[in-house]
Design an enzyme around this catalytic site. Structure first.
Site, PDB file in Angstrom:
ATOM      1  N   GLU A 312       0.673  -1.259   0.015  1.00  0.00           N
ATOM      2  CA  GLU A 312      -0.067  -0.056   0.015  1.00  0.00           C
ATOM      3  C   GLU A 312       0.857   1.099  -0.059  1.00  0.00           C
ATOM      4  O   GLU A 312       0.610   2.161   0.671  1.00  0.00           O
ATOM      5  CB  GLU A 312      -1.007   0.019   1.276  1.00  0.00           C
ATOM      6  CG  GLU A 312      -1.968  -1.053   1.307  1.00  0.00           C
ATOM      7  CD  GLU A 312      -2.931  -1.121   2.294  1.00  0.00           C
ATOM      8  OE1 GLU A 312      -4.105  -1.430   1.884  1.00  0.00           O
ATOM      9  OE2 GLU A 312      -2.633  -0.836   3.502  1.00  0.00           O
ATOM     10  N   ASP A 386      -8.185  -9.220   4.843  1.00  0.00           N
ATOM     11  CA  ASP A 386      -8.141  -8.138   5.393  1.00  0.00           C
ATOM     12  C   ASP A 386      -9.107  -7.757   6.525  1.00  0.00           C
ATOM     13  O   ASP A 386     -10.059  -6.927   6.504  1.00  0.00           O
ATOM     14  CB  ASP A 386      -8.087  -6.664   4.517  1.00  0.00           C
ATOM     15  CG  ASP A 386      -7.417  -5.615   5.229  1.00  0.00           C
ATOM     16  OD1 ASP A 386      -6.927  -5.813   6.319  1.00  0.00           O
ATOM     17  OD2 ASP A 386      -7.474  -4.467   4.807  1.00  0.00           O
ATOM     18  N   GLU A 414     -12.750  -1.907  12.079  1.00  0.00           N
ATOM     19  CA  GLU A 414     -12.788  -1.481  10.586  1.00  0.00           C
ATOM     20  C   GLU A 414     -13.968  -1.737   9.878  1.00  0.00           C
ATOM     21  O   GLU A 414     -14.503  -1.044   9.098  1.00  0.00           O
ATOM     22  CB  GLU A 414     -11.340  -1.564  10.155  1.00  0.00           C
ATOM     23  CG  GLU A 414     -11.327  -0.942   8.735  1.00  0.00           C
ATOM     24  CD  GLU A 414      -9.871  -1.220   8.047  1.00  0.00           C
ATOM     25  OE1 GLU A 414      -9.019  -1.697   8.871  1.00  0.00           O
ATOM     26  OE2 GLU A 414      -9.649  -0.703   6.889  1.00  0.00           O
TER      27      GLU A 414
HETATM   28  C1  GCU Z   1      -5.983  -2.068   5.858  1.00  0.00           C
HETATM   29  C2  GCU Z   1      -6.557  -0.930   6.460  1.00  0.00           C
HETATM   30  C3  GCU Z   1      -5.460   0.083   6.335  1.00  0.00           C
HETATM   31  C4  GCU Z   1      -4.126  -0.446   6.787  1.00  0.00           C
HETATM   32  C5  GCU Z   1      -3.703  -1.800   6.310  1.00  0.00           C
HETATM   33  C6  GCU Z   1      -2.576  -2.491   6.961  1.00  0.00           C
HETATM   34  O1  GCU Z   1      -6.153  -2.227   4.495  1.00  0.00           O
HETATM   35  O2  GCU Z   1      -7.555  -0.320   5.495  1.00  0.00           O
HETATM   36  O3  GCU Z   1      -5.746   1.191   6.892  1.00  0.00           O
HETATM   37  O4  GCU Z   1      -3.247   0.235   6.774  1.00  0.00           O
HETATM   38  O5  GCU Z   1      -5.095  -2.770   6.338  1.00  0.00           O
HETATM   39  O6  GCU Z   1      -2.938  -3.484   7.447  1.00  0.00           O
HETATM   40  O7  GCU Z   1      -1.462  -2.161   6.717  1.00  0.00           O
END
Ligand code: GCU
Length: 720
Positions: A312, A386, A414
């Site tokens: 990400e 996730d 979440e």
């Molecule tokens: C999910 C979450 C993110 C977080 C990511 C992670 O995608 O939405 O906010 O950073 O998990 O676990 O790194």
């Protein structure tokens, strides 16, 4: 916990007392309330067993033990219990290690203590100098602290202590909260206010709340906190922030809580002034070594680094053509001389969109098994996508026998209703831990990989993504506290049941009155399944709204495909679900043959995971005799109806607990009911646009159109 050893409390008396004694309740005290016991039988029994306290030895931890005991006992017993140092009498609570107390060294506990390690403890009724006493002993002072909290929990839950006999050893060694807290005090996926860490005021001002945070953690066995977000800011590694971190570490130290930080992989460039962060570059290696030395000069018991790399948008070793192992080991070598660890996350995202995101972590990490340094954990989320309301266990569990894997659960909700839904997560945790991977044949449960027994690992760990913030009750929703509690208790003892934990928590947090405890425990135990039903039944997943993830969004289809909903549910006029068998993405081949065989056939695949692994026609026949389409509708309606039942149960308990929390939960349940209906109607209408079948006659029809739901925009949801 055996109910036979618990005192029976008279409900009517309790109802009366609850109304009178609890006012201005804001939930701040969590499960450490220590309110006065009013039942005279119980009180008398406790008084006769607890006439004085003797704590032998001196340390910051023992001071904390004394303080907690004095608070706890004077609170519950309604009078000070004297702290003595000389004479043992009948009814002494004697606390010490064999090293600090000759009296304890003389007791026959040596054999037992060989089994309890650093953190474990013994609580036992013994004769000391011929007097009947309760002894709490351990090898280390920290064990005495855990034993003390355990003992207080006995009293808080009204158990008999006359012939107490407990030996307790933690299941895993590293029991950590992961805070996704940013330096500007926002909390990623946080729904309980701001970050607890007031970086601006630290180190000069140290909030009293930090100590209460440490007490709460210690009381459930948590022994570490990663203070910062996995989407990391390299600034936290600068001297200015290390000084602030050291101030927190100092408050936590007596309670056995070590601090950890997230290490941004590009820190050598961002705050070190280097031109590269290549893990094989000698200057980079040197920078991290010096950084580790600097940290340990300030925080001698610093725990180590948590790293999110090449995921990400976070930088990582792959930016330099290096592997995760090369990156992790470079950091591990810097920490090793100081005893620190690296927790390297398996939650990775390729820069290219994969054919199936569920396969990615396994594809990247399995080939690296055995290549990590001995102080590296690979931290794996419970499921392959996730933290969805329901996922199968992650296929990496059992597939990396040469590497210690740390479990990552998410306590913050979440994907489970965020700040307003009552969802007790212990059943989700247990479902994953009890899943059999078949890695070494039957009986190779995930729990045995996490506690190290299956693969003989010497380091073991479990992490929970924190749900804590500055809200007066810490977690926003009174019941969200139970997820913090459950995580700690489970990481201490993986064999505890979700039911036992819920009962303990309810008794300590609200009341011992069974008229309240029994129905509310039932609500808690069902709550996760209710949420699965109104959000993602039958194995559906990742169909929430974009970005903030609040509410339904099965129509989300724009942007990076593996961030959309349509990528995961694959609904079309023929059917719905993600084919992960050999005819589809073949993600199932990442599991051991026994699991694969069970899941690859829709008839033997658990219905709870059906659409996770299969794309099935709308007329597929379910075990209930209904078609898939009808079953899907029924699950959505059942989910929403269950919330209505929770609300009715809750309303019927008015007067049994304090008004403040009663009303707060009541209000939250109204929101949850509204939102469950929103999920149900939006999803049923959306999937109907593919199934082209009527909603079963017996179910009430949605009042609004699909368009209405698609147009709901919520630009200000917290947590991003
Ligand atoms: C999910 C979450 C993110 C977080 C990511 C992670 O995608 O939405 O906010 O950073 O998990 O676990 O790194």
């Amino acid at each position: 916990m055996k109910s036979s050893t618990r005192y029976r409390i008279i409900p009517a008396l309790f109802a009366l007392l609850a109304c009178h004694s609890l006012s201005g309740e804001n939930g701040y005290r969590l499960w450490l309330r220590y309110d006065t016991i009013h039942d005279t039988v119980v009180l008398q029994a406790y008084h006769s067993a607890l006439k004085q306290i003797m704590v032998e030895g001196h340390s910051g931890t023992l001071n904390a033990v004394i303080e907690e005991l004095q608070n706890g006992l004077s609170g519950m017993l309604g009078q000070e219990i004297p702290l003595v140092s000389e004479t043992i009498t009948e009814g002494t609570l004697l606390i010490g290690t064999p090293a600090s107390s000759d009296r304890i060294a003389a007791l026959p506990v040596k054999d037992l203590l060989r089994r309890t390690g650093n953190d474990g403890f013994i609580i036992k009724t013994c004769l000391v100098s011929g007097k009947k006493c309760i002894v709490i002993t351990a090898n280390e002072d920290l064990g005495l602290m855990y034993g003390t909290f355990h003992f207080l929990r006995f009293l808080q839950t009204r158990q008999q202590i006359a012939d107490i006999d407990v030996v307790s050893v933690p299941s895993v060694q590293f029991r950590l909260l992961n805070h996704w807290d940013n330096l500007n005090r926002t909390v990623e996926r946080g729904y309980a206010g701001c970050s607890l860490w007031d970086w601006l005021l630290l180190p000069d001002t140290v909030s009293p709340r930090y100590k209460d945070y440490a007490r709460a953690n210690a009381s459930i066995g948590i022994n570490g906190a990663v203070l910062t977000n996995v989407n990391a800011d390299a600034l936290v590694l600068t001297p200015q922030y290390l000084e602030k971190t050291a101030a927190l570490a100092e408050v936590f130290r007596p309670y056995g809580i070590k601090v950890y930080l997230t290490a941004r992989f590009s820190a050598p460039v961002e705050v070190g002034g280097l031109s590269t962060a290549d893990p094989l570059d000698p200057q980079v290696i040197d920078w991290w070594q010096k950084k580790a030395d600097e940290i340990y000069r300030q925080i001698p018991d610093f725990g180590g680094f948590l790293v999110k790399a090449n995921s990400e948008g976070q930088p990582g070793p792959q930016n330099y053509g290096r592997t995760h192992a090369e990156g992790a080991n470079m950091l591990a070598r810097a920490l090793a001389p100081h005893g620190g660890i690296v927790m390297w996350r398996a939650f990775v995202y390729d820069s290219n969109v994969p054919e199936d995101r569920a396969k990615q972590a396994y594809d990247e990490f399995k080939p690296l098994d055995g290549k990590f340094s001995s102080n590296v954990f690979i931290q794996v989320k419970n499921g392959p996508i996730d933290f969805q309301p329901r996922e199968p266990f992650h296929p990496l569990f059992g597939s990396m026998p040469g590497t210690p894997l740390m479990m990552e659960f998410q306590l913050t909700q979440e994907y489970l209703g965020q700040g307003t839904h009552l969802v007790y997560l212990a059943p989700l945790f247990k479902e994953c831990l009890q899943s059999d991977t078949y890695a070494k044949g039957k009986g190779s449960e995930v729990a045995r990989i996490i506690d190290g027994t299956l693969e003989n690992h010497t380091i073991t760990g479990m992490a929970g993504v924190s749900n804590i913030g500055t809200d007066s009750d810490w977690c926003g929703h009174p019941f969200a506290q139970s997820n913090w509690y459950a995580f700690g208790r489970l990481s201490w003892d993986l064999s505890l049941t979700a039911d036992t934990i819920a009962e303990e928590w309810l008794r300590m947090t609200f009341t011992n009155n069974e008229t309240f405890v029994i129905p509310v425990k039932q609500m808690m135990m069902g709550s996760r399944e209710y949420a699965v039903n109104y959000m993602t039944p039958l194995g559906l997943h990742h169909i929430m709204a974009r970005d903030h993830h609040h509410g339904p969004g099965p129509w989300v289809s724009e942007g990076r495909p593996d961030w959309t909903s349509v990528y995961y549910h694959r609904a079309d006029t023929a059917g719905v679900g993600f084919d992960r068998t050999a005819s589809g993405s073949d993600a199932l081949s990442q599991y051991f043959p026994e699991v694969k065989q069970q899941y690859e056939n829709p008839d033997s695949c658990p219905e709870t995971l059906l659409l996770w692994f299969h794309h099935l026609p709308w007329d597929y026949r379910m075990t209930t005799g209904r078609t898939l389409w009808e079953e899907l509708c029924h699950r959505y309606y059942e989910g929403a109806d269950s919330v209505k039942k929770m609300q009715q149960t809750w309303k019927s308990l008015e007067g049994l607990i304090d008004k403040e929390r009663f009303e707060q939960v009541n209000a939250m349940l109204s929101i949850q009911l509204k939102e469950a209906g929103w999920w149900r109607d939006a999803c049923v209408l959306y999937f109907q646009s593919f199934s082209h079948r009527p909603i079963p006659e017996e179910l009430e029809k949605p009042a609004r159109s699909l368009e209405y739901y698609r147009n709901i925009k919520e630009p200000t949801i917290p947590g991003i």
